[in-house]
Design an enzyme around this catalytic site. Structure first.
Site, PDB file in Angstrom:
ATOM      1  N   ARG A   1      -6.316  -2.646   9.177  1.00  0.00           N
ATOM      2  CA  ARG A   1      -6.387  -4.118   9.222  1.00  0.00           C
ATOM      3  C   ARG A   1      -6.582  -4.580  10.664  1.00  0.00           C
ATOM      4  NH1 ARG A   1      -1.839  -6.124   4.911  1.00  0.00           N
ATOM      5  NH2 ARG A   1      -0.456  -4.782   6.128  1.00  0.00           N
TER       6      ARG A   1
ATOM      7  N   GLY B   1       0.823  -1.216   0.000  1.00  0.00           N
ATOM      8  CA  GLY B   1       0.000   0.000   0.000  1.00  0.00           C
ATOM      9  C   GLY B   1       0.857   1.266   0.000  1.00  0.00           C
TER      10      GLY B   1
ATOM     11  N   ASP C   1      -1.034   1.419   8.609  1.00  0.00           N
ATOM     12  CA  ASP C   1      -1.528   0.516   9.662  1.00  0.00           C
ATOM     13  C   ASP C   1      -0.692   0.620  10.939  1.00  0.00           C
ATOM     14  OD1 ASP C   1      -3.329  -0.318   7.753  1.00  0.00           O
ATOM     15  OD2 ASP C   1      -2.144  -2.053   7.164  1.00  0.00           O
TER      16      ASP C   1
ATOM     17  N   ASP D   1       5.510  -5.074   6.318  1.00  0.00           N
ATOM     18  CA  ASP D   1       6.247  -6.288   6.690  1.00  0.00           C
ATOM     19  C   ASP D   1       6.217  -7.351   5.602  1.00  0.00           C
ATOM     20  OD1 ASP D   1       3.585  -6.651   7.194  1.00  0.00           O
ATOM     21  OD2 ASP D   1       3.877  -7.789   9.041  1.00  0.00           O
TER      22      ASP D   1
HETATM   23  P1  ADP Z   1       2.927  -4.900   2.879  1.00  0.00           P
HETATM   24  O1  ADP Z   1       4.355  -4.746   2.500  1.00  0.00           O
HETATM   25  O2  ADP Z   1       2.206  -3.605   2.900  1.00  0.00           O
HETATM   26  O3  ADP Z   1       2.764  -5.728   4.139  1.00  0.00           O
HETATM   27  P2  ADP Z   1       2.030  -7.189   1.292  1.00  0.00           P
HETATM   28  O4  ADP Z   1       1.940  -8.086   2.472  1.00  0.00           O
HETATM   29  O5  ADP Z   1       0.924  -7.201   0.305  1.00  0.00           O
HETATM   30  O6  ADP Z   1       2.214  -5.653   1.667  1.00  0.00           O
HETATM   31  O7  ADP Z   1       3.385  -7.561   0.534  1.00  0.00           O
HETATM   32  C1  ADP Z   1       3.816  -6.828  -0.583  1.00  0.00           C
HETATM   33  C2  ADP Z   1       4.499  -7.730  -1.570  1.00  0.00           C
HETATM   34  O8  ADP Z   1       5.680  -8.303  -0.990  1.00  0.00           O
HETATM   35  C3  ADP Z   1       3.703  -8.932  -2.050  1.00  0.00           C
HETATM   36  O9  ADP Z   1       2.788  -8.626  -3.071  1.00  0.00           O
HETATM   37  C4  ADP Z   1       4.812  -9.850  -2.568  1.00  0.00           C
HETATM   38  O10 ADP Z   1       5.214  -9.466  -3.854  1.00  0.00           O
HETATM   39  C5  ADP Z   1       5.953  -9.564  -1.616  1.00  0.00           C
HETATM   40  N1  ADP Z   1       6.055 -10.615  -0.594  1.00  0.00           N
HETATM   41  C6  ADP Z   1       5.396 -10.729   0.569  1.00  0.00           C
HETATM   42  N2  ADP Z   1       5.746 -11.843   1.240  1.00  0.00           N
HETATM   43  C7  ADP Z   1       6.651 -12.477   0.464  1.00  0.00           C
HETATM   44  C8  ADP Z   1       7.406 -13.696   0.589  1.00  0.00           C
HETATM   45  N3  ADP Z   1       7.291 -14.492   1.651  1.00  0.00           N
HETATM   46  N4  ADP Z   1       8.255 -14.022  -0.422  1.00  0.00           N
HETATM   47  C9  ADP Z   1       8.375 -13.225  -1.513  1.00  0.00           C
HETATM   48  N5  ADP Z   1       7.702 -12.078  -1.686  1.00  0.00           N
HETATM   49  C10 ADP Z   1       6.851 -11.702  -0.716  1.00  0.00           C
END
Ligand code: ADP
Length: 316
Positions: free
Chosen positions: A172, A11, A128, A103
């Site tokens: 969230r 986001g 968040d 994260d």
């Molecule tokens: P945020 O960073 O806001 O927590 P997300 O949880 O949607 O957002 O994660 C953002 C992006 O990070 C995901 O769309 C994915 O491309 C990547 N990502 C998240 N977890 C993993 C993982 N375990 N391995 C590889 N890429 C990941």
């Protein structure tokens, strides 16, 4: 000359553009060549990577969102696409990476580091405020101020028309935005996922207040609570006896002109992150807590859910 790249993932938040501006200016000052990776990990896979110039960041410090785009990427979860991403970085001789994200984005970065040894520094960026190990994430202050302005406006109509307004905030599973808003907007009720509640316990008090002339209520509810906001509004109508409306603030909470605090935090986060990479730190997240700025490992930042500040929670 070393090459360094930055991307935004997950986001977007207000404060990313000021961070991009500082990134270009500071890396150039340090003799590095800065690159922008457009649209998060998607752009890393698709080789949407371009050298960044001063003109790219002129006139953006006052704008919300991010000039280089942000995205979620399903493909980056797969090893074969991370390999392509690494090949793209190799072609441009980029071996230092900064990521503005949450994260989830840091978890992806960690996997990428383990496989390909691309040195990185993460900058916590999410409204968040749910990242363990840091008390501040970029974008929070702007978001809180947008919510404050919205609620001040809603209060005008609520008081004129005798209504209860149930205002839903984002976050969230984290009630931070709702709790801070409650404490600073004078709302009558605040419901967040971190604290169990029983609406019945408010009934008599609220009914007595209406009988004594209270004309309106403001209730702040966090999106992660166990009930829909409409159910809370129905409760006001049925049990308290006051007409009510739901107002879901939604994505306005992510936009807007970055506040002074977010611009300054962007400036400092980026400065510390660049310095860390130049000092040879390989895999860290720049955090801010009561000790000031400090670096934490991915494990600490991603393994636990952040707990709400106990003092703040005790006010509820
Ligand atoms: P945020 O960073 O806001 O927590 P997300 O949880 O949607 O957002 O994660 C953002 C992006 O990070 C995901 O769309 C994915 O491309 C990547 N990502 C998240 N977890 C993993 C993982 N375990 N391995 C590889 N890429 C990941």
């Amino acid at each position: 000359m070393k090459n360094i790249a930055i991307l935004c993932s997950g986001g977007d938040v207000s404060g990313m553009n000021p961070a991009l501006k500082r990134f270009v200016e500071y890396t150039k000052e340090k003799g590095l060549t800065p690159f922008f990776i457009y649209d998060g990990y998607e752009g890393l896979i698709d080789n949407n990577i371009k050298e960044a110039s001063y003109s790219d960041v002129s006139g953006i410090i006052n704008r919300g969102g991010t000039k280089i785009g942000s995205a979620r990427s399903k493909r980056f979860m797969q090893k074969k696409y991370r390999k392509i991403a690494k090949e793209n970085l190799n072609t441009l001789a980029i071996d230092l990476l900064m990521v503005l994200g949450g994260d989830g984005s840091f978890r992806g970065l960690d996997t990428f580091y383990k496989e390909h040894k691309v040195k990185f520094c993460g900058i916590p960026s999410t409204i968040d405020n749910d990242i363990n190990g840091t008390d501040y994430c970029l974008g929070i202050d702007t978001s809180l101020n947008i919510i404050k302005t919205s609620i001040d406006a809603i209060r005008d109509t609520a008081s004129s028309f005798s209504r209860a307004f149930v205002i839903e905030t984002m976050g969230r599973d984290c009630g931070y935005l709702a709790l801070i808003t409650h404490l600073t907007s004078g709302s009558e009720l605040c419901l967040i996922p971190e604290k169990e509640y029983n609406l019945k316990s408010y009934e008599n008090k609220f009914k007595t207040e209406v009988a004594n002339g209270r004309r309106y209520f403001i209730a702040i509810v966090s999106e992660g609570i166990r009930q829909d906001s409409q159910e809370i509004a129905d409760w006001f109508e049925e049990k308290v006896g006051i007409e009510s409306r739901v107002s879901v603030l939604g994505h306005i909470q992510r936009g807007g002109n970055p506040t002074v605090k977010d611009r300054l935090m962007a400036y400092k986060f980026v400065t510390h992150a660049v310095d860390a990479l130049l000092d040879g730190k390989e895999e860290s997240v720049i955090c801010y807590d009561r000790f000031g700025f400090n670096f934490k490992g991915i494990e600490e930042v991603t393994s636990k859910t952040k707990e709400l500040d106990r003092e703040l929670l005790s006010y509820l």
